[in-house]
Design a protein around this motif. Structure first.
Motif, short mmCIF file in Angstrom:
data_model
loop_
_atom_site.label_atom_id
_atom_site.label_comp_id
_atom_site.label_asym_id
_atom_site.label_seq_id
_atom_site.Cartn_x
_atom_site.Cartn_y
_atom_site.Cartn_z
N LEU A 65 0.84 -1.19 0.00
CA LEU A 65 0.00 0.00 0.00
C LEU A 65 0.88 1.24 0.00
O LEU A 65 1.66 1.46 0.93
N HIS A 66 0.77 2.03 -1.08
CA HIS A 66 1.42 3.34 -1.11
C HIS A 66 0.46 4.31 -0.43
O HIS A 66 -0.59 4.64 -0.98
N GLU A 67 0.79 4.73 0.78
CA GLU A 67 -0.14 5.52 1.57
C GLU A 67 -0.40 6.87 0.92
O GLU A 67 0.53 7.53 0.44
N ALA A 68 -1.66 7.27 0.92
CA ALA A 68 -2.04 8.56 0.36
C ALA A 68 -1.31 9.67 1.11
O ALA A 68 -1.29 9.70 2.33
N GLY A 69 -0.69 10.57 0.36
CA GLY A 69 0.02 11.69 0.95
C GLY A 69 1.46 11.39 1.32
O GLY A 69 2.20 12.31 1.69
N ALA A 70 1.86 10.12 1.24
CA ALA A 70 3.24 9.77 1.58
C ALA A 70 4.16 10.16 0.43
O ALA A 70 3.78 10.10 -0.74
N PRO A 71 5.39 10.59 0.73
CA PRO A 71 6.32 10.96 -0.34
C PRO A 71 6.79 9.73 -1.10
O PRO A 71 6.68 8.60 -0.63
N GLY A 72 7.33 9.96 -2.28
CA GLY A 72 7.90 8.87 -3.06
C GLY A 72 6.90 8.19 -3.97
O GLY A 72 5.71 8.53 -4.00
N GLU A 73 7.41 7.23 -4.72
CA GLU A 73 6.60 6.47 -5.67
C GLU A 73 6.99 5.00 -5.56
O GLU A 73 8.14 4.68 -5.28
N VAL A 74 6.02 4.13 -5.75
CA VAL A 74 6.25 2.69 -5.68
C VAL A 74 5.87 2.08 -7.02
O VAL A 74 4.75 2.28 -7.51
N THR A 75 6.82 1.34 -7.60
CA THR A 75 6.55 0.64 -8.86
C THR A 75 6.68 -0.86 -8.61
O THR A 75 7.65 -1.31 -8.01
N VAL A 76 5.68 -1.61 -9.05
CA VAL A 76 5.70 -3.07 -8.94
C VAL A 76 6.02 -3.64 -10.31
O VAL A 76 5.37 -3.31 -11.30
N TRP A 77 7.06 -4.49 -10.37
CA TRP A 77 7.45 -5.16 -11.61
C TRP A 77 7.11 -6.64 -11.53
O TRP A 77 7.34 -7.28 -10.50
N ARG A 78 6.53 -7.17 -12.61
CA ARG A 78 6.23 -8.60 -12.71
C ARG A 78 6.48 -9.05 -14.14
O ARG A 78 5.85 -8.59 -15.07
N HIS A 79 7.44 -9.94 -14.29
CA HIS A 79 7.78 -10.51 -15.60
C HIS A 79 7.98 -9.42 -16.66
O HIS A 79 7.43 -9.50 -17.76
N GLY A 80 8.75 -8.40 -16.32
CA GLY A 80 9.11 -7.37 -17.28
C GLY A 80 8.09 -6.28 -17.48
O GLY A 80 8.33 -5.34 -18.25
N ARG A 81 6.95 -6.36 -16.81
CA ARG A 81 5.92 -5.31 -16.92
C ARG A 81 5.81 -4.58 -15.59
O ARG A 81 5.98 -5.17 -14.54
#
Length: 201
Positions: A65-81
């Motif tokens: 969970l990327h918390e609303a208002g939290a700094p930064g960005e989260v990227t999820v990678w799965r099999h090249g996507r």
């Protein structure tokens, strides 16, 4: 019901091999547990806003969970996507998924349910074997011994390369535990029953 999940976070670009595998415990619900800050650093049981909070959902899924208002960005990678985690929306993680937070790239290894709730610690590898596959097996074996994993399971497998990352529309509900007392609802008119009050029979 056991609701603590044993995982390893593998740093794919570690400063040295001694900090490649971080063994972790993911707790049930949104109480402070395992998290990543905006720089990709692991935090444990802190109330500070988390770029990525990891927890076990009511349906026993591993959630990011990327918390609303939290700094930064989260990227999820799965099999090249890749999928950018929308703020405030749970993302289901599977074994082998990768998280990119603050320039740090971590691979998630899901090992199974555990009875131990321990703070994150680095796994010291003492095997002479080389290669990522061998290191992963050593990490799994070491984690199982250290955390007393009760049931290894493959239900988090990403064996299907076409399986998309699941982003859930609703934010997580407050956690409910099996030992909570059930609330008995009084009968309503739609039940076709009337309520009998003692002394009025």
């Amino acid at each position: 019901m056991n609701e603590k999940l044993a995982i390893c976070l593998e740093d794919l670009h570690p400063a040295h091999e001694g900090v490649r595998y971080l063994r972790c415990c993911v707790l049930y619900g949104l109480a402070p547990g395992l998290a990543l800050d905006a720089r990709g650093q692991v935090a444990w049981k802190t109330d500070a806003p988390a770029a990525c909070r990891l927890f076990v959902s009511q349906d026993r899924q591993l959630i990011c969970l990327h918390e609303a208002g939290a700094p930064g960005e989260v990227t999820v990678w799965r099999h090249g996507r890749s999928t950018v985690a929308p703020p405030g929306k749970p993302v289901v993680l599977l074994d082998g998924d990768e998280l990119v937070v603050g320039g740090v790239r971590l691979r998630v290894h899901v090992h199974g349910w555990t009875s131990a709730a321990v703070a994150p610690t680095y796994l010291q590898l003492e095997s002479p074997a080389s290669g990522a596959g061998s290191r992963s097996r050593v990490a799994a074996a070491g984690l199982a011994a250290a955390l007393g994993i009760t049931a290894m399971t493959g239900c988090w497998s990403t064996s299907d390369p076409k399986k998309p990352v699941e982003v859930r529309d609703q934010p997580p509900a407050p956690p409910q535990h099996v030992d909570d007392e059930p609330v008995e609802e009084p009968p309503t008119e739609s039940d076709g029953k009337s309520v009998t009050i003692p002394g009025e029979e």
